[in-house]
Design a protein around this motif. Structure first.
Motif: not given
Length: 419
Positions: A264-265, A270-271, A330-333, A337-342
């Motif tokens: 998660a890091s 978020v992670g 991170v917010a835009v990604g 694209l969801g978790i992949v974008g983040a």
């Protein structure tokens, strides 16, 4: 006697002469048109990437694996004198063994700890229900039973949705396995023939664009390597600190918690929040609210150590990104694209930042210099190409890992590279 003015002729062209428009309006129109084209191209690119995400995501993961394993691959090839294919395969086997061993150890601990945890979870739920009755909410037994009945009724009504969700999860598991195989296969060839692939793609560009693209991508590669290695170290420190706190407090599932925090890091901000919340939740269910507060303190101390000590010291000023830029990326990604974008927003931003800075004249790695272009496929040479990825890593490993490159530039004012 007055002379009559000739009649004014209408312009034959339907286009408006820009000289008849206010200059700010001309500039605003030029900017607007180009911004519309850029945004349309970006939207089309994101749409295409989303449609082929089953290929793009494994390729991106393979690139991260390759940049992490490249120092080991280079060591095995140059110091141990192993062939390229053997060193690439051995590096990948070591990665697979590490991941498989960690997951197996976590699974074993979960399997052996479920029975011991049942009674603790039951007691934790009972104490939680008692807290709902005696705590600040003052819920009566009738209200609690009503909520339980509603939850049971909702589960019965949505049983078909749960079944379809389980089928979708099994389909996702198959996609995950296929993506994992693609990522591992691609990682091997990125390590084994990465120079040839890089050389081939570079020489597809127009001749005038080859040199600036080559120099910018070298900076992007170094930046990506520094970011990836730093994130591994930071994630390891986070996971070690939180799991040691859980071990001291007597919490179960220490190894699975270590892996959860470590993975998660890699999703900034978020992670860390999600993994810390899971640790606090386990402490609350198993040991009660007092131990949960202590676990919360441990999580906050570890995260403050990461954000104020580890990140600034290890990342260095050469590839540093402002915290606001990280949050927005991170917010835009995640929105697009969801978790992949983040997950990939910050690495992409780091690469784009370094490449763009070089193209606009603010070289983030002047110690790399402007090396010559790699030879074409017809001019095949030994794997050790001059001023390519190997050379870039060798010159900047010490600088990017500790951030001393930026300090040298600030103190010395100039930097001379001697081969």
């Amino acid at each position: 006697m007055s002379v009559p003015h000739p009649p004014r002729q209408r312009p034959t062209s339907t286009w408006i002469d820009p000289r008849h428009l206010p200059y700010p309006l001309v500039v605003a129109g030029a900017w607007s048109g180009r911004l519309v084209l850029v945004l349309a191209a970006a939207a089309l690119l994101l749409y295409g990437l989303a449609k082929i995400s089953f290929i793009v995501v494994p390729l991106a993961i393979a690139l991260l694996f390759a940049v992490l394993l490249h120092p080991l691959h280079r060591f095995l090839r140059t110091k141990a004198h192993l062939p390229d294919g053997l060193s690439a395969g051995l590096s990948l086997i070591l990665l697979i063994a590490l991941v498989t061993g960690s997951v197996s150890l976590a699974g074993t601990q979960i399997a052996t700890g479920v029975e011991d945890m049942r009674s603790s979870v039951s007691q934790g739920i009972d104490s939680f229900i008692a807290w709902l009755s005696t705590g600040p909410l003052h819920l009566t037994t009738t209200q609690l039973q009503d909520y339980v009945d509603r939850a049971r009724e909702a589960l019965q009504k949505n049983s078909s949705n749960l079944t379809s969700g389980a089928l979708a999860a099994s389909s996702s598991a198959v996609d995950f396995l296929a993506g994992t195989l693609i990522a591992l296969f691609t990682t091997f060839f990125f390590l084994y023939q990465g120079e040839k692939i890089y050389r081939f793609v570079l020489h597809l560009l127009p001749e005038a664009a080859q040199d600036p693209t080559f120099q910018a991508l070298r900076r992007g590669w170094v930046s990506l390597g520094a970011y990836a290695r730093t994130q591994v170290i930071v994630a390891g420190v986070d996971a070690l600190g939180i799991s040691l706190g859980a071990l001291v407090l007597g919490l179960p599932f220490v190894v699975p918690l270590f892996l959860l925090v470590f993975i998660a890091s890699f999703v900034p901000i978020v992670g860390a929040f999600v993994s810390g919340a899971v640790a606090v939740l386990i402490a609350f269910v198993v040991k009660g609210p007092v131990v949960a507060l202590v676990m919360l303190g441990v999580v906050l101390v570890v995260q403050q150590l990461e954000s104020h000590v580890l990140q600034p010291f290890l990342m260095g000023k050469a590839v540093a990104l402002h915290p606001l830029a990280v949050v927005l990326a991170v917010a835009v990604g995640s929105y697009l694209l969801g978790i992949v974008g983040a997950l990939f927003a910050v690495p992409v931003l780091a690469v784009v930042n370094s490449a763009t800075r070089y193209l606009v004249g603010d070289d983030p790695f002047p110690e790399l210099g402007d090396g010559p272009l790699p030879p074409t496929a017809g001019q095949d040479v030994d794997h050790e190409l001059p001023a390519t990825v190997d050379d870039a890593d060798a010159r900047t490993d010490a600088h990017t890992s500790t951030g001393t490159a930026a300090t040298d530039r600030e103190v010395g004012g100039s930097h001379t590279v001697t081969d």
